[in-house]
Scaffold this motif. Sequence first.
Motif, short mmCIF file in Angstrom:
data_model
loop_
_atom_site.label_atom_id
_atom_site.label_comp_id
_atom_site.label_asym_id
_atom_site.label_seq_id
_atom_site.Cartn_x
_atom_site.Cartn_y
_atom_site.Cartn_z
N ARG A 109 0.85 -1.18 0.00
CA ARG A 109 0.00 0.00 0.00
C ARG A 109 0.89 1.24 0.00
O ARG A 109 1.84 1.34 0.76
CB ARG A 109 -0.87 0.01 1.25
CG ARG A 109 -1.78 1.22 1.31
CD ARG A 109 -2.70 1.12 2.50
NE ARG A 109 -1.93 0.84 3.70
CZ ARG A 109 -2.14 1.41 4.87
NH1 ARG A 109 -3.09 2.29 5.01
NH2 ARG A 109 -1.43 1.08 5.93
N LEU A 114 -3.43 7.92 6.99
CA LEU A 114 -3.62 7.39 8.33
C LEU A 114 -4.45 8.39 9.10
O LEU A 114 -4.61 9.52 8.69
CB LEU A 114 -2.26 7.23 9.01
CG LEU A 114 -1.64 5.84 8.95
CD1 LEU A 114 -1.56 5.35 7.52
CD2 LEU A 114 -0.24 5.87 9.56
N GLY A 116 -5.69 11.30 11.42
CA GLY A 116 -5.05 12.51 11.92
C GLY A 116 -4.25 13.25 10.88
O GLY A 116 -3.33 13.96 11.20
N ASP A 117 -4.59 13.04 9.59
CA ASP A 117 -3.98 13.87 8.55
C ASP A 117 -2.51 13.62 8.34
O ASP A 117 -1.74 14.54 8.06
CB ASP A 117 -4.22 15.35 8.86
CG ASP A 117 -5.41 15.85 8.08
OD1 ASP A 117 -5.85 15.12 7.18
OD2 ASP A 117 -5.88 16.95 8.37
N PHE A 118 -2.12 12.37 8.47
CA PHE A 118 -0.78 12.02 8.04
C PHE A 118 -0.85 11.67 6.55
O PHE A 118 -1.68 10.84 6.14
CB PHE A 118 -0.28 10.79 8.79
CG PHE A 118 0.05 11.06 10.23
CD1 PHE A 118 1.32 11.44 10.58
CD2 PHE A 118 -0.92 10.91 11.21
CE1 PHE A 118 1.63 11.68 11.91
CE2 PHE A 118 -0.61 11.16 12.54
CZ PHE A 118 0.66 11.55 12.89
N THR A 119 -0.04 12.30 5.74
CA THR A 119 0.00 11.95 4.33
C THR A 119 1.15 10.97 4.11
O THR A 119 2.31 11.34 4.27
CB THR A 119 0.22 13.19 3.47
OG1 THR A 119 -0.79 14.14 3.78
CG2 THR A 119 0.14 12.83 1.99
N VAL A 120 0.81 9.75 3.79
CA VAL A 120 1.83 8.72 3.66
C VAL A 120 2.36 8.70 2.23
O VAL A 120 1.59 8.53 1.29
CB VAL A 120 1.27 7.34 4.02
CG1 VAL A 120 2.31 6.26 3.78
CG2 VAL A 120 0.81 7.33 5.47
N GLU A 121 3.65 8.90 2.08
CA GLU A 121 4.25 8.87 0.75
C GLU A 121 4.92 7.53 0.49
O GLU A 121 5.11 7.13 -0.64
CB GLU A 121 5.28 9.99 0.61
CG GLU A 121 4.63 11.36 0.69
CD GLU A 121 5.64 12.49 0.68
OE1 GLU A 121 6.82 12.24 1.00
OE2 GLU A 121 5.25 13.63 0.38
N GLN A 122 5.32 6.86 1.55
CA GLN A 122 6.01 5.59 1.39
C GLN A 122 5.69 4.69 2.57
O GLN A 122 5.64 5.15 3.70
CB GLN A 122 7.52 5.84 1.32
CG GLN A 122 8.30 4.68 0.73
CD GLN A 122 9.81 4.85 0.92
OE1 GLN A 122 10.25 5.83 1.49
NE2 GLN A 122 10.57 3.88 0.46
N THR A 123 5.42 3.43 2.27
CA THR A 123 5.21 2.45 3.32
C THR A 123 6.38 1.48 3.29
O THR A 123 6.67 0.90 2.25
CB THR A 123 3.91 1.67 3.08
OG1 THR A 123 2.82 2.59 3.03
CG2 THR A 123 3.68 0.66 4.19
N VAL A 124 7.09 1.39 4.39
CA VAL A 124 8.30 0.58 4.44
C VAL A 124 8.04 -0.66 5.28
O VAL A 124 7.60 -0.55 6.42
CB VAL A 124 9.46 1.37 5.06
CG1 VAL A 124 10.68 0.48 5.24
CG2 VAL A 124 9.79 2.57 4.21
#
Lengths: 137, 137
Positions: A109, A114, A116-124
């Motif tokens: 993904r 996530l 609370g307005d976390f913008t995820v650019e990379q899932t490690v």
Amino acid sequence: MDKCTPESLLEGRNIKITRQRQIVLGAIIGTGKPFSASDLHDSLGSEMDLATIYRNLEMLCGEGIIRQVMNEKERQYYELACKHNPEHPHFYCNICGKIYCMKQDKPMRLKSRLPGDFTVEQTVLQYRGICPDCGKE
Amino acid sequence: MDKCTPESLLEGRNIKITRQRQIVLGAIIGTGKPFSASDLHDSLGSEMDLATIYRNLEMLCGEGIIRQVMNEKERQYYELACKHNPEHPHFYCNICGKIYCMKQDKPMRLKSRLPGDFTVEQTVLQYRGICPDCGKE
DNA sequence: GCCTAAATGCAAGTTGTTTGCAATTAAAAA
DNA sequence: TTTTTAATTGCAAACAACTTGCATTTAGGC
């Protein structure tokens, strides 16, 4: 399916094609595995200046041509980020320090959100433990 | 549910309870969040020697009292590893560098096995992107 | 209180990475 | 093709995080 070449990776990007960039990219394409700056330096017979290698790794990373796969205390590791090599988990051997690529069925993904307005650019996703070689003895 | 104290964390372990260990553990327990050696050094008013902090972090990590949560290029981050704080994913902000703990419903898979005789001791899941603070403006 | 092994502080060393600068070079302009 | 110029390179020095050696201090058993 077109093969990667130093030139194809750089084209259309407003980046000067220098001799050392061709050599560095050639080495990156040549090895299928994650590499560090000093891996490259060694594999090129210590002929290219380390500063040049570091500067080019940073540039290539910024361009999205390579990506960071693991930050070990002692070294940063990268890998080629072309379409032949989608993001995948890695395994770090706690004993020998080798890094292995792990294939997975479902793509990871990415760019999700996530709470609370976390913008995820990379899932490690990474595993740490003992690799087959070190587990043997 | 018993609270963690420097003494409770060290007891029964053949580890000398020194003044600086109490101070370091006190600081670790005090902050709920991941921390680096220099975070500790700063929060203690730069009064404790950094070498002492590094040596104690290594010892605490070996004892399983703290665990490494993220290796950033520039710094190693740790967090308390007691039963009140089970393993969980972390979020690293690419802009400000802050690290956030992410709660998750299901416990992460640990000590599992992957194809080819990899013995997995730790499964690391982390997100990288833009945190709520940095996403605001 | 005394003794000893372990822990501390200090200073110096290591290691991966970055930076300043003069010389070189790719590639745009003439 | 030659000229021009801005980007890139190599070198050396600088940095930053972390580690280590060693003399001094200290916790904790006697």
